[in-house]
Write a protein that holds these residues in place. Structure first.
Motif, mmCIF file in Angstrom:
data_model
loop_
_atom_site.group_PDB
_atom_site.id
_atom_site.type_symbol
_atom_site.label_atom_id
_atom_site.label_comp_id
_atom_site.label_asym_id
_atom_site.label_seq_id
_atom_site.Cartn_x
_atom_site.Cartn_y
_atom_site.Cartn_z
ATOM 1 N N ILE A 61 9.076 -5.227 -4.994
ATOM 2 C CA ILE A 61 7.864 -5.293 -5.774
ATOM 3 C C ILE A 61 7.455 -6.695 -6.467
ATOM 4 O O ILE A 61 8.454 -6.989 -7.204
ATOM 5 C CB ILE A 61 7.739 -4.295 -6.793
ATOM 6 C CG1 ILE A 61 7.868 -2.893 -5.925
ATOM 7 C CG2 ILE A 61 6.365 -4.226 -7.517
ATOM 8 C CD1 ILE A 61 7.959 -1.548 -6.659
ATOM 9 N N GLU A 62 6.484 -7.408 -6.425
ATOM 10 C CA GLU A 62 6.593 -8.521 -6.880
ATOM 11 C C GLU A 62 5.151 -8.503 -8.025
ATOM 12 O O GLU A 62 5.204 -9.243 -9.020
ATOM 13 C CB GLU A 62 5.840 -9.643 -5.677
ATOM 14 C CG GLU A 62 7.088 -9.920 -5.098
ATOM 15 C CD GLU A 62 6.959 -11.053 -4.030
ATOM 16 O OE1 GLU A 62 5.926 -11.663 -4.111
ATOM 17 O OE2 GLU A 62 7.641 -11.409 -3.318
ATOM 18 N N ASP A 63 4.445 -7.467 -7.804
ATOM 19 C CA ASP A 63 3.087 -7.300 -8.878
ATOM 20 C C ASP A 63 3.905 -6.668 -10.104
ATOM 21 O O ASP A 63 4.248 -5.685 -9.963
ATOM 22 C CB ASP A 63 2.350 -6.330 -8.334
ATOM 23 C CG ASP A 63 1.213 -6.080 -9.148
ATOM 24 O OD1 ASP A 63 1.266 -5.409 -10.177
ATOM 25 O OD2 ASP A 63 -0.027 -6.852 -8.898
ATOM 26 N N LEU A 64 3.595 -7.331 -11.148
ATOM 27 C CA LEU A 64 4.269 -7.125 -12.617
ATOM 28 C C LEU A 64 4.073 -5.632 -13.008
ATOM 29 O O LEU A 64 4.713 -4.917 -13.476
ATOM 30 C CB LEU A 64 4.044 -8.177 -13.882
ATOM 31 C CG LEU A 64 4.595 -7.735 -15.146
ATOM 32 C CD1 LEU A 64 6.124 -7.337 -14.974
ATOM 33 C CD2 LEU A 64 4.034 -8.784 -16.136
ATOM 34 N N ASN A 65 2.558 -5.392 -12.950
ATOM 35 C CA ASN A 65 2.269 -3.918 -13.303
ATOM 36 C C ASN A 65 2.622 -2.983 -12.268
ATOM 37 O O ASN A 65 3.006 -1.930 -13.039
ATOM 38 C CB ASN A 65 0.614 -4.192 -13.245
ATOM 39 C CG ASN A 65 -0.176 -4.763 -14.429
ATOM 40 O OD1 ASN A 65 0.470 -4.927 -15.582
ATOM 41 N ND2 ASN A 65 -1.218 -5.205 -14.007
ATOM 42 N N LEU A 66 2.907 -3.164 -11.102
ATOM 43 C CA LEU A 66 3.433 -2.231 -10.591
ATOM 44 C C LEU A 66 5.066 -1.915 -10.906
ATOM 45 O O LEU A 66 5.543 -0.803 -10.808
ATOM 46 C CB LEU A 66 3.588 -2.647 -8.799
ATOM 47 C CG LEU A 66 2.286 -2.257 -8.119
ATOM 48 C CD1 LEU A 66 2.274 -2.470 -6.535
ATOM 49 C CD2 LEU A 66 2.060 -0.658 -8.274
ATOM 50 N N VAL A 67 5.716 -2.968 -11.267
ATOM 51 C CA VAL A 67 7.012 -3.129 -11.707
ATOM 52 C C VAL A 67 7.117 -2.217 -12.957
ATOM 53 O O VAL A 67 7.999 -1.155 -13.021
ATOM 54 C CB VAL A 67 7.638 -4.506 -12.136
ATOM 55 C CG1 VAL A 67 8.849 -4.383 -12.747
ATOM 56 C CG2 VAL A 67 7.978 -5.368 -10.567
ATOM 57 N N LEU A 68 6.153 -2.475 -13.931
ATOM 58 C CA LEU A 68 6.115 -1.587 -15.220
ATOM 59 C C LEU A 68 5.709 -0.081 -14.927
ATOM 60 O O LEU A 68 6.337 0.493 -15.438
ATOM 61 C CB LEU A 68 4.963 -2.158 -15.930
ATOM 62 C CG LEU A 68 5.408 -3.623 -16.560
ATOM 63 C CD1 LEU A 68 4.352 -4.213 -17.256
ATOM 64 C CD2 LEU A 68 6.647 -3.836 -17.207
ATOM 65 N N ARG A 69 4.800 -0.143 -14.006
ATOM 66 C CA ARG A 69 4.515 1.568 -13.782
ATOM 67 C C ARG A 69 5.788 2.205 -12.920
ATOM 68 O O ARG A 69 6.047 3.301 -13.447
ATOM 69 C CB ARG A 69 3.455 1.541 -12.641
ATOM 70 C CG ARG A 69 2.758 2.848 -12.192
ATOM 71 C CD ARG A 69 1.861 2.905 -11.041
ATOM 72 N NE ARG A 69 1.245 4.044 -10.892
ATOM 73 C CZ ARG A 69 0.308 4.561 -10.226
ATOM 74 N NH1 ARG A 69 0.015 3.528 -9.093
ATOM 75 N NH2 ARG A 69 -0.068 5.600 -10.033
ATOM 76 N N SER B 37 0.966 -1.098 0.023
ATOM 77 C CA SER B 37 -0.005 0.115 -0.112
ATOM 78 C C SER B 37 0.819 1.247 0.130
ATOM 79 O O SER B 37 0.557 2.068 -0.591
ATOM 80 C CB SER B 37 -1.046 0.015 1.349
ATOM 81 O OG SER B 37 -0.218 -0.124 2.529
ATOM 82 N N GLU B 38 1.915 1.085 0.716
ATOM 83 C CA GLU B 38 2.805 2.635 0.864
ATOM 84 C C GLU B 38 3.444 2.333 -0.584
ATOM 85 O O GLU B 38 3.603 3.641 -1.142
ATOM 86 C CB GLU B 38 3.895 2.120 1.744
ATOM 87 C CG GLU B 38 3.260 2.088 3.268
ATOM 88 C CD GLU B 38 4.549 2.189 4.041
ATOM 89 O OE1 GLU B 38 5.594 1.821 3.639
ATOM 90 O OE2 GLU B 38 4.466 2.448 5.537
ATOM 91 N N THR B 39 3.746 1.468 -1.510
ATOM 92 C CA THR B 39 4.403 1.537 -2.756
ATOM 93 C C THR B 39 3.478 2.187 -3.575
ATOM 94 O O THR B 39 3.608 3.154 -4.324
ATOM 95 C CB THR B 39 4.925 0.376 -3.118
ATOM 96 O OG1 THR B 39 6.072 -0.393 -2.353
ATOM 97 C CG2 THR B 39 5.248 0.393 -4.640
#
Length: 291
Positions: free
Chosen positions: A104-112, A71-73
């Protein structure tokens, strides 16, 4: 995917002296519990909650720090993206630098993360190779429906950096790739709307740069339309400023140019955009001094 702390779960079961069969009784099969403990195959949420309740475990204990970190990320990225569209690049950079990409493990967050970092690097005058490497982190991932907008943003960013280097042929290659797809992109939320506006606006700026003013005006007016339809003001001033610049290049009437400048000034005042207001003052002075 968020990792569940299975070791904590097993430790709690053993501390209570329960076998897998005893813990599973009345909740699920022993095989289901075994697949969870041994292979990480998570049962449905109802079963997991019942198992945790029997062990006097809260779900928070199975997601140690991950929920908070996640959530902080997201909150940091939301703020960084807002700072990016409002031209507060140093604040955006400080937030992005405070995020650990390895966590970060969520791919969309990594791309963002990579898209935001790449755009910030452009406005902070990083080297071409560093910026291209950052956008490659987006483009080298397998394309999915969710990642599509980030790929378009990466192409836009690469076009921007080639424009900055005055390599307009390469820049146009990437902006053309974006134009083929952006009109049909279905924005699902406000962040998507910001991203579409970012792309459309930067395309409009580029086509003005290469004196394709008809295309540029169409894109910038499209950006204004998106802003109006979605009650978003942050790109209105920037689009209006670029339309005024295009009008100057086309030697439009003084009245038309000033009208665009005054529109842009009103939008800039709403958003308290001091940078835009200074630029507009210079534009207006230049127009008024024209014979």
């Amino acid at each position: 995917m968020i990792k569940i702390n299975i070791e904590q779960f097993i430790k709690a079961r053993k501390a209570m002296g329960l076998s897998q069969i005893e813990l599973a009784e009345g909740i699920c099969t022993q095989a289901t519990l075994s697949r969870f403990e041994n292979n990480g195959q998570v049962p449905n949420l109802k079963i997991l909650i019942k198992l945790c309740n029997r062990l006097h475990l809260s779900l928070d204990e199975l997601f140690p720090k991950v929920g908070i970190s996640y959530s902080e990320t997201v909150e940091k990225m939301n703020k960084a993206e807002f700072f990016l569209i409002t031209s507060k690049y140093e604040k955006a950079q400080a937030l992005i630098k405070s995020i650990s990409i390895d966590s970060i493990e969520d791919l969309n967050l990594v791309l963002r993360y990579h898209y935001l970092n790449g755009f910030i690097m452009i406005f902070q005058s990083y080297s071409v190779t560093d910026i291209l490497f950052t956008f490659d982190q987006v483009l080298l991932e397998e394309e999915t429906k969710e990642s599509h907008i980030f790929r378009l943003l990466a192409y836009t960013g690469i076009g921007m950096v080639y424009t900055r280097e005055d390599d307009l042929e390469k820049a146009e290659f990437y902006f053309n790739k974006v134009l083929e797809k952006i009109y049909n992109y279905p924005a699902k939320n406000m962040e998507d709307t910001w991203r579409v506006l970012n792309i459309v606006f930067q395309c409009g700026v580029f086509y003005s740069k290469i004196h394709e003013l008809e295309i540029s005006d169409a894109l910038l007016n499209y950006a204004v339309s998106i802003c109006s339809d979605n009650h978003v003001t942050y790109y209105l001033a920037r689009a209006a400023i670029q339309l005024a610049k295009n009008a100057i290049i086309k030697h439009e009437s003084k009245q038309k140019i000033l009208e665009l400048i005054y529109d842009a000034r009103a939008y800039s005042k709403i958003n308290k955009n001091e940078i835009a207001l200074k630029e507009l003052a210079q534009l207006e002075q230049g127009v008024l001094e024209r014979s």
